[in-house]
Design an enzyme around this catalytic site. Structure first.
Site, mmCIF file in Angstrom:
data_model
loop_
_atom_site.group_PDB
_atom_site.id
_atom_site.type_symbol
_atom_site.label_atom_id
_atom_site.label_comp_id
_atom_site.label_asym_id
_atom_site.label_seq_id
_atom_site.Cartn_x
_atom_site.Cartn_y
_atom_site.Cartn_z
ATOM 1 N N GLY A 88 -72.629 -13.630 -5.729
ATOM 2 C CA GLY A 88 -72.067 -12.558 -6.556
ATOM 3 C C GLY A 88 -71.093 -11.665 -5.812
ATOM 4 O O GLY A 88 -70.788 -10.568 -6.268
ATOM 5 N N SER B 246 -72.498 -13.966 -0.402
ATOM 6 C CA SER B 246 -71.387 -14.912 -0.505
ATOM 7 C C SER B 246 -70.935 -14.936 -1.965
ATOM 8 O O SER B 246 -71.570 -14.353 -2.836
ATOM 9 C CB SER B 246 -71.864 -16.297 -0.107
ATOM 10 O OG SER B 246 -72.793 -16.745 -1.077
ATOM 11 N N LYS B 247 -69.849 -15.641 -2.211
ATOM 12 C CA LYS B 247 -69.330 -15.758 -3.582
ATOM 13 C C LYS B 247 -70.409 -16.287 -4.531
ATOM 14 O O LYS B 247 -70.553 -15.829 -5.655
ATOM 15 C CB LYS B 247 -68.143 -16.715 -3.605
ATOM 16 C CG LYS B 247 -66.873 -16.052 -3.112
ATOM 17 C CD LYS B 247 -65.733 -16.282 -4.097
ATOM 18 C CE LYS B 247 -64.577 -15.370 -3.764
ATOM 19 N NZ LYS B 247 -63.536 -16.003 -2.980
ATOM 20 N N ARG B 248 -71.167 -17.261 -4.046
ATOM 21 C CA ARG B 248 -72.212 -17.863 -4.872
ATOM 22 C C ARG B 248 -73.246 -16.818 -5.294
ATOM 23 O O ARG B 248 -73.811 -16.855 -6.372
ATOM 24 C CB ARG B 248 -72.883 -18.966 -4.042
ATOM 25 C CG ARG B 248 -73.973 -19.746 -4.709
ATOM 26 C CD ARG B 248 -74.388 -20.905 -3.803
ATOM 27 N NE ARG B 248 -74.773 -20.430 -2.461
ATOM 28 C CZ ARG B 248 -75.970 -19.989 -2.138
ATOM 29 N NH1 ARG B 248 -76.906 -19.923 -3.060
ATOM 30 N NH2 ARG B 248 -76.235 -19.591 -0.902
#
Ligand code: GLU
Length: 466
Positions: A244, A240-242
């Site tokens: 990376g 996910s974005k969190r």
């Protein structure tokens, strides 16, 4: 083996995401390893998403990563008449057929299949001949998938994978509005570009069986396939974005070096024994498809930071300065003078030693700019409180140094301490606080030497008793 030709075929989504960058790198390395060509094809058939900005985000991401491709990037959209031509020729060969089903009819058949728990085959018109009225309607072209036997892919990463042909639907090659589907376009383009190795994410493995059938219907060579497992977060969940899952531009902005990024992406899914540090030249010599891991790779920012720190330490000062100059000037609020640049170049090895990302260098190097009066951290202010008179005394002692070398500076500080019967640390600590404001710093005497007498005396007098 014929000349190796690989390609990276991203759909422009507005940025080159980290998984795509790794796929691009593997294709690039494999081509380089075998003296072949690495090509770029932009799969821009989705007109709504394929903006100029989205396309240039991909090429600038690739350029930043140093992944150069041969020739011009190919636009899939611009090749649609060729895709139509191939669909027509499959029709002529009898390997494809016209499907007159309307969207509503198709949806109804699909819904019925779902209800019955059977697979949707899309074969409504496979064995039907249209009447004159229907024949005048727009039609899609569907592949006549074989009903017997199975399709086997000898994947260079996944091993031998087989599906029964009854599991494959009569997929659409050309929509009734005349636009080719991805499944057709990708096969035609790979064939026309003479691609020998298709290296891509394993979310495409299922497509490979169907693409295989288009290739064999045309009598074309089947490329070697290597489907790479996707990247997961450190917790093993989908990236996910969190975790990376960002564009490479975000990594550039965070202050990672392209070389570190390449090394990191290489190791994220490929290994050479226990080697962690693998510079690109070495990677080109070693890269192979056999050593791509079969399990999903896990993204790990700490590893990336460590690699980045490694490559920063290997660079020389002159190489690093231009990478941080803009940010440094922004942070100190003015252009760097020649004197400041010289100081920074001298201090760079020490600054880089402590840095992980470029912003750490900006922070460490800003100490060598003329930034008086320094703002003090709380700790530095505490260290200095009550020491104003002493700092004034040190400033006088240092003002008398005629030859500003580390040795002479040290001698002056020592004699100041001795004359007052003070432990050296009792003098050094407040000096450090006054000269750095509490920012992290290396050896104090070196720092004083590099800063130069005038700047040091200035910083000391800013903290000395009036
Ligand atoms: N355009 C596809 C994607 O972005 C890749 C197709 C392929 O590599 O065959 O996922």
């Amino acid at each position: 083996m014929p000349k190796v030709i690989t390609r990276f075929a991203p759909s422009p989504t507005g940025f080159l995401h980290i998984g795509g960058a790794r796929t691009a790198l593997y294709n690039w390395l494999f081509a380089k390893r075998h003296g072949g060509d690495f090509l770029l094809r932009i799969e821009d058939t989705d007109r709504a998403r394929s903006t100029e900005a989205a396309i240039s985000a991909i090429s600038s991401g690739m350029e930043w990563l140093g992944l150069n491709w041969s020739g011009d990037a190919v636009s899939q959209f611009e090749r649609s008449s060729r895709h139509r031509e191939v669909a027509e020729s499959l029709l002529e060969k009898g390997a494809a057929y016209k499907c007159y089903a309307t969207a509503e009819e198709t949806a109804a058949v699909r819904a019925k299949a779902r209800e019955d728990g059977t697979a949707f085959r899309g074969d409504m018109w496979r064995d039907k001949t249209p009447d004159a009225e229907t024949a005048a309607r727009p039609y899609a072209i569907r592949l006549k998938m074989p009903r017997e036997g199975s399709t086997t892919i000898d994947d260079l990463v996944q091993g031998t994978v087989t599906v029964e042909n009854t599991e494959l639907d009569d997929m659409i090659l050309l929509r009734s509005d005349g636009t080719p589907t991805y499944m057709l376009a990708v096969v035609v383009d790979d064939h026309d570009m003479d691609v020998t190795h298709v290296i891509r994410g394993d979310d495409h493995l299922n497509n490979a069986f169907r693409q295989y059938q288009v290739l064999s219907a045309m009598g074309w060579d089947i490329p070697a396939y290597a489907h790479i497992p996707l990247i997961h977060g450190p917790d093993g969940k989908k990236l996910s974005k969190r975790h990376g899952a960002l564009g490479v531009d975000a990594y550039a902005e965070m202050g990672f070096l392209p070389e570190a990024m390449r090394n990191y992406l290489l190791r994220l899914g490929w290994s050479h024994g226990d080697d962690e540090i693998i510079p690109t030249e070495q990677a080109i010599e070693w890269f192979n498809l056999e050593n791509i891991g079969r399990g999903p790779a896990r993204f790990d920012f700490d590893k990336l930071d460590n690699l980045n720190a490694h490559y920063l330490r290997k660079m020389n000062s002159e190489e690093i300065l231009p990478l941080v100059k803009n940010e440094l000037e922004k942070s100190v609020g003015q252009a760097l003078s020649d004197i400041e640049q010289k100081r920074i170049l001298r201090a760079m090895p020490t600054v880089a030693e402590r840095a992980k990302r470029l912003p750490d260098i900006v922070e460490g190097a800003s100490l060598f700019c003329n930034i008086r009066p320094l703002s003090l951290t709380e700790k530095a202010a505490n260290t200095l409180s009550g020491q104003e008179a002493m700092i004034g005394g040190v400033a006088n002692e240092l003002a008398a140094v005629t030859n500003w070398t580390a040795e002479m500076i040290k001698a002056a500080i020592m004699s100041f301490a001795e004359a007052r019967d003070l432990k050296l640390g009792k003098v050094m600590q407040p000096i450090r606080a006054a000269v750095t404001g509490g920012a992290p710093s290396g050896d104090l005497v070196d720092l004083l030497e590099i800063l130069g007498q005038e700047e040091v005396l200035g910083r000391l007098s800013d903290q000395a008793a009036a």
